[in-house]
Design an enzyme around this catalytic site. Structure first.
Site, mmCIF file in Angstrom:
data_model
loop_
_atom_site.group_PDB
_atom_site.id
_atom_site.type_symbol
_atom_site.label_atom_id
_atom_site.label_comp_id
_atom_site.label_asym_id
_atom_site.label_seq_id
_atom_site.Cartn_x
_atom_site.Cartn_y
_atom_site.Cartn_z
ATOM 1 N N SER A 248 0.938 -1.157 -0.018
ATOM 2 C CA SER A 248 0.005 0.046 0.023
ATOM 3 C C SER A 248 0.951 0.973 0.022
ATOM 4 C CB SER A 248 -0.792 0.053 1.294
ATOM 5 O OG SER A 248 0.075 0.042 2.585
ATOM 6 N N THR A 249 0.277 2.571 -0.445
ATOM 7 C CA THR A 249 0.743 3.660 -0.155
ATOM 8 C C THR A 249 1.349 3.987 1.079
ATOM 9 O OG1 THR A 249 -0.273 4.263 -2.188
ATOM 10 C CG2 THR A 249 0.443 6.156 -0.773
ATOM 11 N N GLU A 269 6.709 -0.189 -5.138
ATOM 12 C CA GLU A 269 5.585 -0.617 -6.114
ATOM 13 C C GLU A 269 4.373 -0.576 -5.390
ATOM 14 O OE1 GLU A 269 3.170 -1.960 -8.090
ATOM 15 O OE2 GLU A 269 4.240 -4.031 -8.020
ATOM 16 N N CYS A 303 -2.739 -4.603 -7.964
ATOM 17 C CA CYS A 303 -2.389 -3.156 -8.050
ATOM 18 C C CYS A 303 -2.810 -2.664 -9.452
ATOM 19 C CB CYS A 303 -1.018 -2.961 -7.654
ATOM 20 S SG CYS A 303 0.348 -3.831 -8.412
HETATM 21 C C1 UN1 Z 1 0.524 -6.595 -8.686
HETATM 22 O O1 UN1 Z 1 -0.707 -6.882 -8.446
HETATM 23 O O2 UN1 Z 1 1.180 -6.318 -7.809
HETATM 24 O O3 UN1 Z 1 -0.037 -6.445 -14.461
HETATM 25 C C2 UN1 Z 1 1.228 -6.917 -9.755
HETATM 26 C C3 UN1 Z 1 -0.366 -7.503 -13.902
HETATM 27 C C4 UN1 Z 1 0.384 -8.485 -13.381
HETATM 28 C C5 UN1 Z 1 1.089 -8.037 -11.737
HETATM 29 C C6 UN1 Z 1 0.436 -7.238 -11.156
HETATM 30 N N1 UN1 Z 1 1.428 -8.918 -14.266
HETATM 31 O O4 UN1 Z 1 -1.721 -7.218 -13.389
#
Ligand code: UN1
Length: 517
Positions: A248-249, A269, A303
């Site tokens: 999370s942020t 990330e 994410c």
């Molecule tokens: C994530 O949700 O942390 O692009 C990674 C995507 C996957 C990776 C997601 N290849 O949805």
């Protein structure tokens, strides 16, 4: 082991992955170094206990670090292509174990089996990528302004890489980091999410076997377990020059500040708030699967999940009806059963966050098109299965501005030019992934230009999720700015050194400075 798990061969899968003593505690890999209290891993699929892992105390952590430091000294001396050979063997072992590992991912985390296999495939792909890269860690030769001088750039291993990963991609994100770090000559210490600890034990067992077969020190790959306090041991530790953190942020803000205090590097990330812009020329055949998979895949817990659809007013009704219609086809249930599209959320806390977000959206004036809620009855006993929701909302709603890790999709209209849609798309604090659906070349290029999407990932006629490993993965603003996996992301795992060599008999100074003695 529950009936559900048994009927999908989980016992056998755990055996193949070397996870012993299920329901009685398990080791933290080849080396049973955790002596702290146990963490229990319950499956969101059926609510059953899968196994336990011991947590890492400060004394355990210091032992791990000693091993990692010693391993680095020998590993960095190994030629990079030979390190690539180790990663090649690891990738081959993952090919052999794709089925059990994919099943464990699905059972422990709750994503569909297809997506569990897909996640292991991402690990295999990054291994292949890293093997090739192990012969291409090239520096540059740079023209010197001085006669008979040469300048060049070299890339050296950086040391111990600390990896903090999230529950939603419990194995692939670790592999993106480790496969690159290893070919770069680094060693890794991994703190996996305490919500999916057995996935990390399985990965550790796989790499530990490879290291043993090659007579390499096990400190090349270490795992530690526990909550944020164990993470803090790493973030405050100046023996770790690079921390790669996914989550999370909120977490990233703390990790980034802590690592910066000691001048460490961090690769962050973090959260996304990803939108798809749907223009008048968008092809519904592409829009519907792209948007629906983006919004409900991994139960909205990527994410990169699609959170917002920004639809041109001229096609709004048609697109809305098609998406709402597609939601009616979705099957929700045991993710190990391949007929289901969507599995559970990770846990009950997550279910509560999801319910609260729907209430908030309603309170702010959102119009519910497909209502959410918890599923009950047979097969839903874990209490973690929810219905994906669609809500018409405005971009400025506080809840829309916020990343909720659940299957809630917000629909909104734009009018006029694509610039208006791009403005909404960029009008959030996060900057991970984005997409436009269009057959107009000019709209697509505007979206991809410097004045277009402000995200790390910008796609045309595909959704926001499901990125390939070959590109650099990550985003801007509150997403943290880090880049993992493909392209030249490897450079963050190395330290750059600029060399200037004088092979003349003089000592001319740069910038024309005279200093005669
Ligand atoms: C994530 O949700 O942390 O692009 C990674 C995507 C996957 C990776 C997601 N290849 O949805």
């Amino acid at each position: 082991m529950s009936n559900i798990a048994n009927s999908f061969g989980m016992d056998e899968a755990l055996k193949q992955l070397g996870i012993k003593d299920v329901n009685h505690g398990t080791s933290t890999g080849s080396d049973n170094f955790g002596s702290g209290p146990e963490i229990s891993s319950y499956s969101p699929v059926d609510g059953q206990l899968i196994g336990k892992v011991t947590t890492t105390t400060q004394a355990d952590y210091d032992k791990v670090m000693d091993k990692a430091q010693a391993a680095f000294i020998s590993f960095r001396a190994m030629p990079a292509p030979q390190r690539g050979e180790i990663v090649r063997q690891f990738g081959n072992k993952l090919r052999d174990l794709k089925e059990p590992l994919g099943k464990l991912v699905s059972y422990e985390m709750g994503k569909s089996l297809q997506e569990g296999y897909g996640e292991v495939q991402e690990m295999i792909d990054i291994c292949d990528f890293a093997v090739g890269l192990s012969r291409q860690l090239n520096g540059q030769v740079i023209p010197s302004e001085r006669p008979r001088h040469v300048m060049r750039e070299q890339w050296h291993p950086i040391g111990i890489v600390g990896i903090i990963s999230a529950f939603n991609f419990p194995v692939a994100v670790w592999a993106w980091n480790t496969a690159l770090a290893w070919i770069c000559g680094d060693v890794c210490v991994w703190k996996a999410s305490e919500k999916a600890p057995l996935c990390s034990v399985a990965c550790q067992n796989i790499i530990a076997d490879i290291l043993k077969e090659n007579d390499l020190p096990e400190g090349i790959s270490c795992i530690i377990n526990g909550d944020y306090k164990v993470g803090e041991m790493m973030t405050t530790d100046s023996r770790i020059p690079l921390i790669s953190a996914t989550g999370s942020t909120r977490m990233g803000r703390i990790v980034g500040a802590t690592v910066a205090q000691r001048f460490g590097k961090s690769l962050l990330e973090l959260g996304g708030n990803n939108a798809i812009i749907i223009t008048p020329t968008a092809d519904l055949k592409v829009v519907v699967p792209g948007a629906v998979f983006g919004a409900v895949g991994t139960c909205g817990q990527r994410c990169t999940s699609t959170r917002r659809l920004i639809i041109h007013e001229s096609v709004y009704d048609k697109v809305r009806d098609a998406i709402v219609g597609a939601y009616g086809q979705l099957t929700i249930g045991n993710p190990l059963d391949e007929k289901n599209h969507i599995g559970p959320l990770i846990d009950k806390d997550s279910v509560n966050t999801y319910l609260a977000a729907i209430e908030k959206a309603k309170a702010e004036g959102g119009n519910v098109l497909v209502d959410g809620g918890i599923l009950e009855g047979e097969g839903y006993e874990s209490g973690c299965y929810v219905k994906p929701a669609i809500i018409e909302a405005e971009n400025h709603f506080e809840i829309v501005q916020h990343e909720t890790f659940a299957p809630i999709l917000y629909l909104m209209k734009y009018s006029g030019d694509v610039e208006n849609a791009i403005g909404k798309q960029n009008g959030v604090a996060q900057g991970l992934s984005s997409a436009i659906m269009t057959n107009e070349m000019k709209e697509a290029e505007k979206f991809l230009s410097f004045a277009g999407s402000d995200c790390g990932i910008a796609n045309v006629n595909i959704g926001t999720s499901g990125a390939e490993i070959g590109g650099a993965f990550g985003g801007e603003k509150e997403t943290g700015g880090g880049r993992e996996s493909g392209s030249d992301a490897w450079k963050v795992y190395m330290r750059r050194q600029t060399n200037t060599v004088n092979y003349s008999d003089e000592l001319p100074l740069a910038q024309g400075i005279k200093f005669d003695l």
